[in-house]
Scaffold this motif. Structure first.
Motif, short mmCIF file in Angstrom:
data_model
loop_
_atom_site.label_atom_id
_atom_site.label_comp_id
_atom_site.label_asym_id
_atom_site.label_seq_id
_atom_site.Cartn_x
_atom_site.Cartn_y
_atom_site.Cartn_z
N ARG A 1 6.01 -8.19 9.58
CA ARG A 1 4.94 -7.23 9.91
C ARG A 1 5.06 -6.77 11.36
N HIS A 2 5.31 -7.68 12.26
CA HIS A 2 5.47 -7.31 13.68
C HIS A 2 6.72 -6.45 13.89
N ARG A 3 7.81 -6.80 13.21
CA ARG A 3 9.04 -6.01 13.33
C ARG A 3 8.83 -4.59 12.80
N MET A 4 8.10 -4.47 11.70
CA MET A 4 7.87 -3.16 11.11
C MET A 4 7.09 -2.25 12.05
N MET A 5 6.24 -2.82 12.86
CA MET A 5 5.44 -2.02 13.78
C MET A 5 6.22 -1.60 15.02
N SER A 6 7.27 -2.36 15.36
CA SER A 6 7.93 -2.08 16.62
C SER A 6 9.37 -1.62 16.52
N GLN A 7 10.01 -1.79 15.38
CA GLN A 7 11.42 -1.40 15.26
C GLN A 7 11.76 -1.10 13.81
N SER A 8 12.95 -0.64 13.58
CA SER A 8 13.34 -0.33 12.21
C SER A 8 13.66 -1.61 11.45
N VAL A 9 13.37 -1.59 10.17
CA VAL A 9 13.63 -2.74 9.31
C VAL A 9 14.36 -2.25 8.07
N SER A 10 14.88 -3.17 7.31
CA SER A 10 15.63 -2.80 6.11
C SER A 10 14.70 -2.23 5.04
N GLN A 11 15.30 -1.48 4.14
CA GLN A 11 14.53 -0.94 3.02
C GLN A 11 13.99 -2.07 2.16
N GLU A 12 14.71 -3.16 2.09
CA GLU A 12 14.27 -4.33 1.33
C GLU A 12 12.94 -4.87 1.87
N THR A 13 12.80 -4.92 3.17
CA THR A 13 11.55 -5.39 3.79
C THR A 13 10.41 -4.43 3.49
N ILE A 14 10.68 -3.15 3.58
CA ILE A 14 9.67 -2.14 3.26
C ILE A 14 9.24 -2.28 1.81
N ASP A 15 10.20 -2.47 0.91
CA ASP A 15 9.89 -2.63 -0.51
C ASP A 15 9.05 -3.89 -0.76
N GLU A 16 9.35 -4.93 -0.02
CA GLU A 16 8.57 -6.16 -0.15
C GLU A 16 7.11 -5.91 0.24
N PHE A 17 6.90 -5.18 1.31
CA PHE A 17 5.53 -4.88 1.72
C PHE A 17 4.84 -3.94 0.74
#
Length: 99
Positions: free
Chosen positions: A48-64
């Motif tokens: 959650r903190h990474r998503m707010m401050s930097q780019s993350v993988s599509q897999e992480t976005i899909d998980e959320f």
């Protein structure tokens, strides 16, 4: 539909507030059917903190996005009839098996 990590994080945070009064630990406890405990909470918190401050993988976005569907169904449960709740429970059990 393509969503940015910021859009997904914003939606997640809004639902977290509505369902759990912002308590991430409570959400993790309810969502974590594999009973991973503290490690699951820490992983969600970090992502959650990474998503707010930097780019993350599509897999992480899909998980959320899965977390969002879970919380949206929780909100629906509060407002629906018994038959609708029964159908929702069947959907959630199917959904959670795929997780």
């Amino acid at each position: 539909m393509v969503c940015s990590s910021i859009e997904v994080t914003d939606k997640f945070n809004i639902l977290l507030e509505q369902c759990y009064k912002g308590n991430l630990r409570e959400f993790c406890s309810e969502f974590d059917i594999k009973d991973r405990g503290e490690s699951f909470y820490k992983r969600v918190q970090k992502a959650r903190h990474r998503m707010m401050s930097q780019s993350v993988s599509q897999e992480t976005i899909d998980e959320f996005k899965k977390y969002i569907v879970f919380m949206e169904s929780k909100l629906l449960e509060r407002e629906c009839s018994w038959e609708e709740k029964k159908a929702l429970m069947e959907f959630k059990s199917f959904f959670m098996k795929s997780y």
